[in-house]
Design a protein around this motif. Structure first.
Motif, short mmCIF file in Angstrom:
data_model
loop_
_atom_site.label_atom_id
_atom_site.label_comp_id
_atom_site.label_asym_id
_atom_site.label_seq_id
_atom_site.Cartn_x
_atom_site.Cartn_y
_atom_site.Cartn_z
N LYS A 142 -1.01 0.09 1.31
CA LYS A 142 0.32 0.84 1.24
C LYS A 142 0.82 1.34 -0.18
CE LYS A 142 3.56 -0.98 3.75
NZ LYS A 142 4.68 -1.80 4.37
N LEU A 143 0.70 2.47 -0.22
CA LEU A 143 1.22 3.19 -1.63
C LEU A 143 2.43 2.81 -2.13
CD1 LEU A 143 -0.21 5.29 -3.71
CD2 LEU A 143 1.08 7.04 -2.54
N LYS A 144 2.63 2.43 -3.48
CA LYS A 144 3.74 2.09 -3.91
C LYS A 144 4.14 3.23 -5.14
CE LYS A 144 2.53 -2.13 -5.62
NZ LYS A 144 1.09 -2.21 -5.23
N ASN A 145 5.33 3.39 -5.42
CA ASN A 145 5.59 4.37 -6.46
C ASN A 145 5.25 4.14 -7.87
OD1 ASN A 145 7.46 6.07 -4.85
ND2 ASN A 145 9.07 4.93 -4.93
N SER A 146 5.09 2.85 -8.29
CA SER A 146 4.41 2.24 -9.30
C SER A 146 3.19 2.71 -9.44
CB SER A 146 4.40 0.82 -9.49
OG SER A 146 4.14 0.16 -8.56
N ASP A 147 2.50 2.90 -8.27
CA ASP A 147 0.94 3.37 -8.27
C ASP A 147 0.66 4.83 -8.82
OD1 ASP A 147 -0.07 0.93 -7.04
OD2 ASP A 147 0.38 2.04 -5.06
N LYS A 148 1.69 5.66 -8.40
CA LYS A 148 1.52 6.98 -8.85
C LYS A 148 1.42 7.63 -10.42
CE LYS A 148 4.19 7.66 -4.83
NZ LYS A 148 5.57 8.07 -3.77
N GLY B 113 -1.64 14.14 -13.42
CA GLY B 113 -2.96 14.69 -13.51
C GLY B 113 -3.51 14.91 -12.24
N SER B 114 -4.61 14.97 -12.00
CA SER B 114 -5.40 15.17 -10.79
C SER B 114 -4.90 14.35 -9.74
CB SER B 114 -6.89 15.36 -10.82
OG SER B 114 -7.45 16.22 -11.87
N GLY B 115 -4.92 15.11 -8.52
CA GLY B 115 -4.67 14.32 -7.26
C GLY B 115 -3.70 14.69 -6.32
N GLU B 116 -3.27 14.23 -5.06
CA GLU B 116 -2.32 14.56 -4.33
C GLU B 116 -1.54 13.29 -3.89
OE1 GLU B 116 -4.30 16.56 -1.23
OE2 GLU B 116 -4.94 18.47 -2.13
N LEU B 117 -2.12 12.27 -4.18
CA LEU B 117 -1.36 11.13 -3.76
C LEU B 117 -0.05 10.76 -4.63
CD1 LEU B 117 -4.10 8.29 -3.17
CD2 LEU B 117 -2.57 9.52 -1.25
N GLN B 118 -0.08 11.36 -5.60
CA GLN B 118 1.16 11.27 -6.53
C GLN B 118 2.56 11.88 -5.89
OE1 GLN B 118 1.27 13.95 -10.25
NE2 GLN B 118 -0.81 14.34 -9.58
N PHE B 119 2.38 12.73 -4.84
CA PHE B 119 3.27 13.41 -4.24
C PHE B 119 3.66 12.60 -2.86
CE2 PHE B 119 0.78 16.70 -6.50
CZ PHE B 119 1.78 16.76 -7.58
N LYS B 120 2.94 11.85 -2.33
CA LYS B 120 3.02 10.92 -1.19
C LYS B 120 4.45 10.00 -1.29
CE LYS B 120 -0.37 13.04 1.05
NZ LYS B 120 -0.09 13.96 1.88
N ASP C 288 6.50 6.77 -0.94
CA ASP C 288 6.46 5.14 -1.07
C ASP C 288 6.29 4.54 0.36
OD1 ASP C 288 6.61 2.64 -2.42
OD2 ASP C 288 8.63 2.52 -1.72
N GLY C 289 5.07 3.63 0.25
CA GLY C 289 4.82 3.15 1.45
C GLY C 289 3.86 3.93 2.25
N HIS C 290 3.37 5.05 1.99
CA HIS C 290 2.44 5.79 2.45
C HIS C 290 1.09 5.00 2.78
CE1 HIS C 290 0.11 9.25 3.63
NE2 HIS C 290 -1.05 9.16 2.40
#
Length: 254
Positions: free
Chosen positions: A66-72, A75-82, A84-86
């Protein structure tokens, strides 16, 4: 042809490369043991360590995170735009880390396997120049002089262990190679190769270093890692790496 080409390069360019056949025979090299900031090429050994954990039953690729905002991170990648909770599987995290060099995915995986544990794995396996000393996009760590490193020789050694199934079992090896074949940045090693020739590789870029490490699957596999430092611009660095790959293919694909 390869040595003739490298002799024509500007003296300000710092070049490090090594080319080997599947058995590890050195076909050509220059400054291969020089320790260089790894940029995103450090994601190759991280991927192998991750898959070793999968083989040992400590992690399942189908498990979700479960993605957290603190993970983002940027730079490269698309997960930074998903959001919170993705939810995302570890399989997709690994795939995105290689396909588009997703830094958020990489940091999640580093935390999952443990940065210190990964460092110990590198040390235990005899990798001296290859080090993971910080997370991706950790500018505070960078400011303190903490950098990630590798060398052409050690990256080739790691790719050879993968190719010869010495680091992972057959199924895991095929999975890792497939992920590396899906790397979308084809502006360096693959750029001048024939389209019919498959290549499993991973690029890395910093302001002062550009690199690409991979396996060219021609008539016989060629393993090569190339780093260009102090280049005038990224396009020029890509051209140098692509030309070395092209000449290596012409010279050694027998």
């Amino acid at each position: 042809m390869l040595q003739e080409y490298t002799a024509t390069l500007d003296s300000t360019v710092v070049l490090s490369y090594i080319i080997q056949d599947k058995d590890g025979k050195v076909l050509s090299k220059l400054n291969a043991d020089k320790q260089i900031p790894s940029a995103s090429i450090i994601k190759i050994p991280l991927l192998l360590y991750l898959m070793e954990k999968v083989e040992q039953g400590e992690l399942a690729l189908h498990e979700t995170y479960k993605l957290k905002n603190s993970d983002k991170v940027g730079g490269s990648g698309e997960l930074q735009f998903k959001p919170d909770g993705h939810l995302i599987t570890y399989e997709l995290l690994a795939s995105e880390m290689i396909r588009i060099s997703d830094n958020t995915a990489t940091n999640v995986l580093i935390r999952k396997v443990g940065l210190r544990s990964f460092q110990e794995w590198l040390h235990t396996n005899g990798y001296k120049t290859t080090q993971l000393n910080r997370y991706m996009m950790d500018f505070d760590a960078i400011a303190k002089g903490q950098q990630n490193y590798t060398s052409s020789a050690e990256m080739n050694r790691l790719l050879l262990s993968l190719l010869n199934e010495k680091s992972l079992n057959k199924a895991s090896t095929l999975q890792v190679i497939e992920w590396l074949k899906n790397c979308e940045d084809n502006s360096a090693l693959p750029y001048l190769l024939p389209e019919v020739v498959a290549i499993a590789h991973k690029t890395g870029t910093l302001e002062y270093v550009r690199g690409d490490a991979g396996i060219i699957f021609g008539k016989r596999p060629i393993v090569l890692t190339v780093f260009v430092a102090h280049y005038s611009n990224l396009e020029n660095a890509n051209k140098i790496i692509a030309e070395i790959a092209r000449l290596a293919f012409l010279d050694f694909d027998e």
